[in-house]
Each structure stands twice: as C-alpha cells, then as structure tokens.
Design an enzyme around this catalytic site. Structure first.
Site, PDB file in Angstrom:
ATOM      1  N   SER A 139      19.862   3.216 -39.629  1.00 16.08           N
ATOM      2  CA  SER A 139      19.603   2.587 -41.405  1.00 16.08           C
ATOM      3  C   SER A 139      18.666   3.621 -41.155  1.00 16.08           C
ATOM      4  O   SER A 139      16.988   4.318 -40.858  1.00 16.08           O
ATOM      5  CB  SER A 139      18.489   0.823 -40.543  1.00 16.08           C
ATOM      6  OG  SER A 139      18.299   1.070 -42.232  1.00 16.08           O
ATOM      7  N   TYR A 153      13.227  -4.685 -37.698  1.00 24.20           N
ATOM      8  CA  TYR A 153      14.639  -4.558 -37.174  1.00 24.20           C
ATOM      9  C   TYR A 153      14.769  -2.672 -37.816  1.00 24.20           C
ATOM     10  O   TYR A 153      15.437  -2.049 -37.355  1.00 24.20           O
ATOM     11  CB  TYR A 153      15.332  -5.323 -39.801  1.00 24.20           C
ATOM     12  CG  TYR A 153      16.163  -4.597 -39.461  1.00 24.20           C
ATOM     13  CD1 TYR A 153      17.553  -4.673 -39.343  1.00 24.20           C
ATOM     14  CD2 TYR A 153      16.619  -3.215 -40.417  1.00 24.20           C
ATOM     15  CE1 TYR A 153      18.671  -4.412 -40.052  1.00 24.20           C
ATOM     16  CE2 TYR A 153      17.420  -2.642 -40.630  1.00 24.20           C
ATOM     17  CZ  TYR A 153      18.626  -3.330 -40.499  1.00 24.20           C
ATOM     18  OH  TYR A 153      20.340  -2.382 -40.388  1.00 24.20           O
TER      19      TYR A 153
END
Length: 247
Positions: A139, A153
């Site tokens: 990401s 995350y």
C-alpha cells in the site's frame, strides 16, 4: 507468460477485479478466500466469459497457517503455479490505546503474519522448481507511518514491503522474481466507508494499473503511476507537518 496465477483474497475488491482482468489476458486462475459463495459466483462469471481458461477455487483463511501450506500445495498439484499474488488482507483498525486492540491485532495477524505464511508457502513451491513470480500487494501507506485508524494497517504493509525487498536482494539474478505493488487510493469494499480520499480512482481503473505492473514484473510499482509515483518520492522525505497535510 506466467500462465497459472493464484490470487488470495479474491472474493471481492481488488482481488476479484484482478481475477477478471487476468482472465481477460488469458491466464488460468486459482482463487482463494474465506467466502466461498462469492468465489463460486466469480468462477462461474469467468468461465462463462472466457471458456478457454481454467479457474479453480478453494476456501482459505490465511490466519490458519497450516491451511495456507496445505491449500497452496493442493492448488499447485491441480494447476502448477507460475505466479502467486499475496493479496488477502484486512483494513480495520483503531487509534492505539483506545481499547480496540482486537481490531489492530486482527489486522496485524492477517496482513503480516498471514502474508508471511503465504510467502513461505509460495517460496517453497518456487524454490523446488527454481522458477516463479511472487507478488506482494502492499500500500502507499507502507512508505511512512500513518495516524489513527491506519497506524497498524500501514505498519503491516511496511513489513510486507520489507519482505519483498529482502527477497529481491536474495534472489537477484535468479529465475524467481518478487514484486511489491503499492496501490494508492483505489475504491474497493475495504474502503467503501471512507467518504473521501485524495486522488481516489474506481476499482477497474486502479486494478488495470496494478495488473500492468504485475505483468511487467516490476520490482516495485506505485499505482496508478500518476499521481502516486511522484507523490511517493515526496512522501518518503516529507517532514511530519507536511506529511500530515498530504494524508
């Protein structure tokens, strides 16, 4: 051509759309997820649209590490794997210290420990034949620490990106390849509750950029390249006050 591809977390979102686009490119697919009813529906859609390809599906919870190894080996026996895409993940989380350790723990166990199990299982297969392409879906948040609900995350994705770089160092010049894909903001089931995100694109557009980078077997790719490649260069060095305004 990497003919046979395994995609984990393929029942929805980026995983399901990758399956559709790889199928359109003529790849055979092995699709895994916890929600098998969605996998079965996706398989039916793909084989009807592309009858020349093979699609197999298997139930898989990537936090069940023994099952990861078992399912990967089983699939490889059905459809010898050329490429494995470590995509399964969670997006839930809470600011640290606010009483939601359970949410952050689940994200860490799925996105990092579960991903580690998938990498181990994939490399076991690839090392045995001295060939293969491992793809890690990280990401853009892996580049720096992110605040509040995204802190854990982002940390898991940074860990996954570090695994990818370590493998590229180890496998440099060898037939086994490792790619790390850094998606920017792409609309999916994981972030459908987020009302606004900078530069967000629809699922099909974002995944098209992901698939192109994977097919090119790029070592690292920030996708879509515009605006995320230049933004990534800034994010890496931005002082915290500027970074806070950017994210």
């Amino acid at each position: 051509m990497r003919r046979n591809i395994l995609i984990t977390g393929a029942s929805s979102g980026l995983g399901a759309e990758m399956a559709r686009q790889f199928a359109a490119n003529g790849h055979n697919l092995a699709l895994t997820a916890r929600r098998t009813e969605r996998l079965d529906a996706l398989r039916s859609e793909l084989v009807e649209r592309y009858p020349q390809i093979s699609v197999v599906t298997h139930s898989l919870d990537v936090t069940d590490h023994d099952q990861v190894f078992k399912v990967f080996r089983l699939i490889d026996g059905e459809l010898p794997l050329d490429r494995i895409i470590v995509n399964a993940g969670l997006g839930k989380g809470a600011p640290l210290g606010t009483g939601r350790f359970d949410a952050n723990r689940d994200t860490a166990l799925t996105n990092f420990v579960g991903a580690l199990a998938q990498v181990e299982a994939a490399l076991e297969l690839f090392r045995a034949r001295n060939a293969g392409h491992l793809v890690l879906i990280a990401s853009i948040s892996a580049l720096r620490g992110f605040p509040k609900t995204v802190t854990t995350y982002a940390a898991t994705k940074a860990g996954l990106a570090s695994i990818g770089e370590g493998l590229r160092l180890e496998l440099m010049g060898k037939p086994i390849k490792a790619s790390t894909i850094y998606p920017g903001y792409i609309r999916s089931e994981m972030n459908e509750h987020v009302p606004k995100a900078p530069f967000i694109v629809d699922t099909e557009t974002g995944v098209r950029a992901m698939v192109a980078a994977i097919e090119a077997e790029k070592a690292k790719a920030y996708v879509p390249a515009r605006p995320w490649w230049p933004l990534a260069q800034v994010m890496r060095v931005a002082p915290l006050p500027l970074l806070k305004r950017m994210i």
